[in-house]
Structure formats: C-alpha cells, structure tokens
Design a protein around this motif. Sequence first.
Motif, PDB file in Angstrom:
ATOM      1  N   GLY A 185       0.751  -1.391  -0.340  1.00 35.39           N
ATOM      2  CA  GLY A 185      -0.086   0.110  -0.219  1.00 35.39           C
ATOM      3  C   GLY A 185       1.011   1.360   0.213  1.00 35.39           C
ATOM      4  N   THR A 186       0.020   2.006  -1.007  1.00 36.14           N
ATOM      5  CA  THR A 186       1.726   3.596  -0.385  1.00 36.14           C
ATOM      6  C   THR A 186       0.410   5.077  -0.028  1.00 36.14           C
ATOM      7  N   TYR A 187      -1.163   4.604   0.183  1.00 31.46           N
ATOM      8  CA  TYR A 187      -1.427   5.826   0.840  1.00 31.46           C
ATOM      9  C   TYR A 187      -1.531   5.808   2.407  1.00 31.46           C
ATOM     10  N   VAL A 204      -7.591   0.982   5.523  1.00 29.74           N
ATOM     11  CA  VAL A 204      -6.630   0.793   6.362  1.00 29.74           C
ATOM     12  C   VAL A 204      -6.758  -0.819   5.438  1.00 29.74           C
ATOM     13  N   ARG A 205      -8.171  -1.867   5.799  1.00 27.57           N
ATOM     14  CA  ARG A 205      -8.473  -3.192   5.285  1.00 27.57           C
ATOM     15  C   ARG A 205      -8.328  -2.601   3.209  1.00 27.57           C
ATOM     16  N   ALA A 206      -8.509  -1.758   3.231  1.00 32.37           N
ATOM     17  CA  ALA A 206      -7.926  -1.731   1.717  1.00 32.37           C
ATOM     18  C   ALA A 206      -6.620  -1.551   1.490  1.00 32.37           C
ATOM     19  N   GLY A 207      -6.081  -1.402   1.961  1.00 23.44           N
ATOM     20  CA  GLY A 207      -4.239  -0.720   1.138  1.00 23.44           C
ATOM     21  C   GLY A 207      -3.592  -0.860   2.325  1.00 23.44           C
ATOM     22  N   MET A 208      -4.274  -1.671   3.350  1.00 22.69           N
ATOM     23  CA  MET A 208      -2.516  -2.351   4.930  1.00 22.69           C
ATOM     24  C   MET A 208      -3.258  -3.958   3.972  1.00 22.69           C
ATOM     25  N   ARG A 209      -2.243  -4.435   3.268  1.00 25.76           N
ATOM     26  CA  ARG A 209      -2.033  -5.821   2.952  1.00 25.76           C
ATOM     27  C   ARG A 209      -1.225  -6.434   3.610  1.00 25.76           C
ATOM     28  N   GLY A 210       0.067  -6.227   4.187  1.00 21.65           N
ATOM     29  CA  GLY A 210       1.002  -7.101   4.427  1.00 21.65           C
ATOM     30  C   GLY A 210       1.245  -7.849   6.010  1.00 21.65           C
ATOM     31  N   PRO A 349      -0.173   3.995  -8.440  1.00 19.28           N
ATOM     32  CA  PRO A 349      -0.012   4.780  -7.183  1.00 19.28           C
ATOM     33  C   PRO A 349      -1.075   2.776  -6.888  1.00 19.28           C
ATOM     34  N   GLY A 350      -1.018   2.530  -5.649  1.00 17.86           N
ATOM     35  CA  GLY A 350      -1.281   1.359  -4.737  1.00 17.86           C
ATOM     36  C   GLY A 350      -2.735   1.013  -4.085  1.00 17.86           C
ATOM     37  N   VAL A 351      -2.600  -0.053  -3.952  1.00 16.57           N
ATOM     38  CA  VAL A 351      -4.538   0.147  -4.002  1.00 16.57           C
ATOM     39  C   VAL A 351      -4.984   0.915  -2.337  1.00 16.57           C
ATOM     40  N   SER A 352      -5.612   1.731  -2.867  1.00 15.96           N
ATOM     41  CA  SER A 352      -6.163   2.875  -1.118  1.00 15.96           C
ATOM     42  C   SER A 352      -7.992   2.359  -1.345  1.00 15.96           C
ATOM     43  N   VAL A 353      -8.802   2.936  -1.100  1.00 12.98           N
ATOM     44  CA  VAL A 353     -10.058   3.496  -1.298  1.00 12.98           C
ATOM     45  C   VAL A 353      -9.850   5.238  -1.693  1.00 12.98           C
ATOM     46  N   GLY A 354     -10.548   5.233  -2.807  1.00  7.61           N
ATOM     47  CA  GLY A 354     -10.534   6.761  -3.779  1.00  7.61           C
ATOM     48  C   GLY A 354      -9.427   6.537  -4.173  1.00  7.61           C
ATOM     49  N   GLU A 355      -9.840   8.180  -4.881  1.00 11.38           N
ATOM     50  CA  GLU A 355     -10.178   8.119  -6.751  1.00 11.38           C
ATOM     51  C   GLU A 355      -8.519   8.270  -6.803  1.00 11.38           C
ATOM     52  N   GLY A 356      -7.965   7.225  -8.167  1.00 14.70           N
ATOM     53  CA  GLY A 356      -6.754   7.762  -8.666  1.00 14.70           C
ATOM     54  C   GLY A 356      -5.780   6.487  -7.943  1.00 14.70           C
TER      55      GLY A 356
END
Length: 479
Positions: A185-187, A204-210, A349-356
């Motif tokens: 994740g990046t954001y 967090v659930r979307a982007g923190m994948r480690g 960009p990495g995986v997250s919720v939000g535009e882009g």
Amino acid sequence: MKSKLSFFDLVIVGVMASVGFSMLLPAVLRQRAAARNVLCASNLKALGLAMHNYHAAYNQLPPGLGGTVGGEDDTSNQGRLGPIVPLTPFLEEQPLWEKIANPYVSPKTGKRFPAMGPAPWFDPAEYDPWAATFSTLRCPDDMEDKPDASKQEPIVVMALAMPDLPPGAIDLATLCNYVVCYGDGTYMMGENIDVKDVEAVNRVRAGMRGVFCGNQRMRFRDILDGLSNTLAMSETISPGENDAKESHIAQGIQGLSLNPSLCLKAHDGDHADWWGVRRGSRWADGTLAISGFQTVLPPNSPTCLSDLGMDDPIASASSRHADGVYALMTDGRVVFIRDSIDCGDSSKPGVSVGEGYARPGSQSPYGIWGALGTRASKEVLPNPNPDLAPVESGTVRNRNGQIQRGGNEDKWTTWTDRDGKHRLKARVNRIIDRETVELEDTKGILHRVPLNTLSDQHIVMAVMMYEMDLESEAASKSE
C-alpha cells in the motif's frame, strides 16, 4: 646422520611459506565477510522464531503499532510501540521485558514511568529500557560502517561474568537494522487509526495488505497467500557518519502515494528538506518510516514522506550487502532478494479507497516484489525465482551474488573460566602483554581477563583467533 639445511634451502622454504601465507589470507578475509553475512541471516532467523513463538502463545502476531494512549509522552507511549517490544521475551531478553511491562523508576533521576513505558522517542537516558541494545537487532555489515562508535569511550570491567551497567554508561544509539513488512500500500500506511473512524478503518482494510499493519490484529490464518509466499521482515541501513543519504528520509513530497517513484527523484536530486529522524534509529518505535518497509520501490531504494508527514511514507528495505537484502518469510525461512527483482511500475499508485488509487482486492502493481508483500491478494509467484534465493544454514552470498559457504570466525563464543562457574558470550578484541585477553560482549562492554583464568580450551582459542586477526590486519594494509 642428520643433514643440515643450507642457507639456500632456508630461503626456498621461506619463499614457499610466504606464497602460501599470501594465498591463505585473502581466503581468511573472505570467510570473515561471509561470517558477518551468516550472522545477519541468523538474526532474522531468530526474529522469525520469536514471531512464531509469540503467535503460539497469543494466537496472533504482534501489531505494527501498539501500546497505551492518552496523556503526555512520559505517561503514555502514544500507541507507537513497535513489534520488537513484545518480542523481547522471545529473544532471550526477559529481564528487559520485565522492566518494560512493569512500572519503572529511573535510577538516575527517580522519575516514575507506568507499565509499557513512555513514548519510544522519550529520552533513553531517563528511561533506560529504550537505551537497551542487543546484538540480535544489528547487522554486522551495518555496524562495520560506524566510525563514530570508535570515538566513544568503552566500558571496561575486570571480570568474565556480565556486569550491571553503571549509571550513565548507556549507549544512546538505540539502533535496529531489521524492519517489518507493511505490504504494498502507498496511502497513509503509517497511520495509527482510531477504530471509531469508519473511513480510516475502511482505508486500512483496503490498503494495509502486509503481515504487519497499524494496530490491527493479524493471525497466520489471515495470510491466505501462504506463509512461504509472504514477507514478514527485511533490513534497513541505520544512521552512520559515512552513509550519505542512505538512512536519511526526504519529506514534503507532494503526490508521493500516487507516484512513489518521486521518492527516487528526490534522493537523486538536490532535495533539501529532510526529516529529523532517520531509518532504524529507535528499536522500540513502530513508526513505519523508522521501523517498517513497503514492497513498492526496489530493495536498496530510499525512504520518503509526503507533504502529509510521517503517516504517509514510502519506506524501502535496504542493506550494506552487495546487490540485495536479506528477508524473512512468514514461515521462518530467510532468503536473499536481489535489487533486480521485478518491481513492476513504481510510478503507479498503490491499492486504497479513493480516486486515483488501484481498486481494493487488485493484484499488486509492483511486480513480484509487491506480490511478496501482500498476504491475501492471490498473486501467483514464479518458481523458481532467480532474484529470490533461499539462504541455507551456513551459506551466504558473496559480492557476485553467488552462494558461498560461510566460516565461523566472527560468530560469538561463550567463554568459560577454569572452574566453569562464570560464562560470557563475547568475541576476542585483543590480547594485552600476552597475559590478558580483552573480550567484547554483545553490549560492547570490554572484559579484560587474565588468560590463565580461562579454561584450557578457551586459552588456545583466544590465542588462535587473535593471531588470525593480526594476519588479517597485515593483509589489509598490504593491499
């Protein structure tokens, strides 16, 4: 009838001995370098075993961030304790854990601290546990590049047994070379979320994948990609006088989470805005930018913060080993990962919720490296992978990236006295006047012990190791 050697014969013998000696010394030096790499891999192995024992005891992994919240920095650790802190009792550091887990009174100032201690950035001269150092957290290759350490006055004791540290005699450089994996994740990956904040929890659930992330509970059963396919830990370069920008963290980079490659450009250019804290500078601090890494930029890339601060970093694995880093898989295996591993497109960009951002559940945009960092994204890893090589027991990688059987010269030895009453884990520093051996223990304390008080086995060992050191120094000066 005995024949005498002529002067010519003696010269020939001397020349042959010199040639043999010159051929032996480079091999000795290579073996010493190999031994340092073996020790680094062994440290990661020990951390992996501690992680598994912790999971066996508590049915979960230690969180990336945890602890107490509220109050001032001296009455709460602000929820910023890293996973190394709860692992201390599983790293043979039970006395240190007892100090941390219970109320503590500073022997220097008399100040009282609650259980689990103050913030990890609190003055370690007042809260001694944050100044604790133990060899498992340091890579020998990184310690080799610390000329400033030689300027410090060493603590010298005339004893073989481990002494109590005298008041004030504490190394304030509380460094750690091993960092935990937060995934790809990046954001806002460094954010310590409030569980009442629904938006933050979803992010967090979307982007923190480690394997490690914030204060979220994680179990082995959550790692659906398989323990053998998922990274748990790797390395980072810690601060030193000669590391240029290697442990520095550039800050204030706008758009970093949408384009992580901006971090590479910042370090390559004349970026002048640097964060005041550096990688690996506080072993107890769980802040991602200090004690974690993301599988986004290739190994041995820099670390940066966006304009949102330390909650929004791109943190990279790094080391002083040639061509790559050592890493710990979640199943406990240690592997060597080359810098050339497939890292996809670091401008995405990495995986997250939000535009882009990439959609939640997507496969990693950062190639095999990104896939190794995710725990449940269903990526298929190539097998075998030439950029990810298992490190067998007793093997290391040389500067050409080839597996090399390692020696044991730089490993720590448990020394005993003649009566067998005292034991000390240390290595030979020097022999003084052919009568006293100076041993350096794992905390950097020098023990000057009369040779004749050691066991016969260790007298011989001390002399042999010291002579080998002299030979290595002579070879280094002649090159």
